[in-house]
Enzyme design. Sequence first.
Site, short mmCIF file in Angstrom:
data_model
loop_
_atom_site.label_atom_id
_atom_site.label_comp_id
_atom_site.label_asym_id
_atom_site.label_seq_id
_atom_site.Cartn_x
_atom_site.Cartn_y
_atom_site.Cartn_z
N GLU A 184 -22.98 -6.27 -11.21
CA GLU A 184 -23.83 -6.78 -10.12
C GLU A 184 -25.27 -6.38 -10.40
O GLU A 184 -25.53 -5.21 -10.68
CB GLU A 184 -23.36 -6.21 -8.78
CG GLU A 184 -21.96 -6.68 -8.41
CD GLU A 184 -21.49 -6.16 -7.06
OE1 GLU A 184 -22.29 -5.52 -6.33
OE2 GLU A 184 -20.32 -6.39 -6.72
N HIS A 218 -22.30 -9.83 -2.59
CA HIS A 218 -21.92 -8.54 -2.01
C HIS A 218 -22.46 -8.39 -0.58
O HIS A 218 -23.18 -7.46 -0.26
CB HIS A 218 -22.42 -7.39 -2.90
CG HIS A 218 -21.60 -6.14 -2.75
ND1 HIS A 218 -21.34 -5.31 -3.80
CD2 HIS A 218 -20.98 -5.59 -1.67
CE1 HIS A 218 -20.59 -4.29 -3.38
NE2 HIS A 218 -20.37 -4.45 -2.09
N ASP A 237 -16.85 -11.67 -3.40
CA ASP A 237 -18.09 -11.09 -2.89
C ASP A 237 -18.54 -9.94 -3.78
O ASP A 237 -19.67 -9.48 -3.66
CB ASP A 237 -17.88 -10.60 -1.45
CG ASP A 237 -19.17 -10.10 -0.80
OD1 ASP A 237 -20.18 -10.83 -0.87
OD2 ASP A 237 -19.15 -9.00 -0.22
N ARG A 272 -13.99 -4.36 -4.24
CA ARG A 272 -14.79 -3.95 -5.39
C ARG A 272 -14.43 -4.83 -6.57
O ARG A 272 -13.26 -5.06 -6.87
CB ARG A 272 -14.55 -2.47 -5.74
CG ARG A 272 -15.28 -1.49 -4.83
CD ARG A 272 -16.78 -1.57 -5.08
NE ARG A 272 -17.55 -0.59 -4.32
CZ ARG A 272 -18.11 -0.83 -3.14
NH1 ARG A 272 -17.95 -2.01 -2.57
NH2 ARG A 272 -18.83 0.10 -2.54
N GLY A 303 -20.33 -8.54 2.24
CA GLY A 303 -19.24 -8.27 3.18
C GLY A 303 -19.59 -7.31 4.29
O GLY A 303 -19.15 -7.48 5.43
N ASP A 311 0.86 -1.18 0.00
CA ASP A 311 0.00 0.00 0.00
C ASP A 311 0.89 1.23 0.00
O ASP A 311 1.46 1.60 1.03
CB ASP A 311 -0.92 0.02 1.22
CG ASP A 311 -1.95 1.15 1.15
OD1 ASP A 311 -1.70 2.15 0.44
OD2 ASP A 311 -3.00 1.04 1.80
#
Length: 351
Positions: free
Chosen positions: A297, A317, A292, A268, A319, A210
């Site tokens: 979608e 989706h 997920d 995402r 989570g 990151d």
Amino acid sequence: MTEPEPGERPATSGPVRVVAAGDHFVLPSLITAALRRELDCEVRELTLGWPLEPFGPVAEVTEASDAEEELIEALAGARVLVTQMGPVTERVLGACPDLRLVAVCRGGPVNVNLDAAGRHGVRVCYAPGRNAAATAEFTVGMLLAALRRIPQAHGLLAGRGSWEGAAYYTYEHSGLELEDLPVGLVGYGAVGSRVARALCAFGARVMVYDPYARGEIHGLRVDSLDELLRRSAVITLHARLTAETRGLIGARELGLLPPGAVVVNVARGPLVDEEALCDALEAGHVAAAALDTYAREPVPAGSRLFGLADRVVMTPHLGGASRAVARKAARIAAEEVGRWARGEPPAHCLT
């Protein structure tokens, strides 16, 4: 009396008129209860269709319920909107001249046209971190399910009454365990940092990529995405979806993973090139995936993912789906409304 700055609430007597445009997750009643702990208000409740009706693009905003007309009608005379999926478009803002504050019960106000809000003198607040714990827990659950083939074994035994899942106890088909497993995290924000702590507790060898993370981390910081991919038996994604991160994991990146790697995405869908992932799964280079979120979608009926059920764990989706998340989202948004009503600086505001 001096004129208030755009977006500020002028000193007025009496309750503030608020629309609580909730849905079937962040219930309007939760928003109303949270608001009434913060300020004197008159609340009009509106229930939008999500998640029983999928969100999608509405006019110029993304991830919203298709309910511009209902929202405009509910907002007549209201100064504040608290919502999760309400489509705060140019049209809605233009039709609601009394509106001065929008508090979004989400980690980012993707359902709000921020430029238009600024032009109309409407402040926009949001609720970062409201689902960080839930999403982190779900990520670890999905990772374990993929590593140990839990859904596949359950489907064989509970769905078909078959003991064939015992084959997963053979050396060839048995799964991986987290202890000593090299796991790479792409992103180290509110969710990624929690996942890292959980995986360290399992004894995994956690690595983090990151470029924006500062300070100490749980695990080993890796300087490049390529290095992380080459060294990870599992990667799990925790980056925000931006122009920079869209398609972050494509065919080239998947090819850098060691053979038999596992990909987990509870962030995402468009972070991953879905077609390239299907190619890698079919070729056996990626052994399993736990997803997920998806490129589209709901997932279209013809998706190649459905033909890979023996290697892919899929959830719709979910989570961030916990009752605690709904309550926290309502509370954080209501606290922002309370600050605005008292003339205090907002904690999380973009306009």
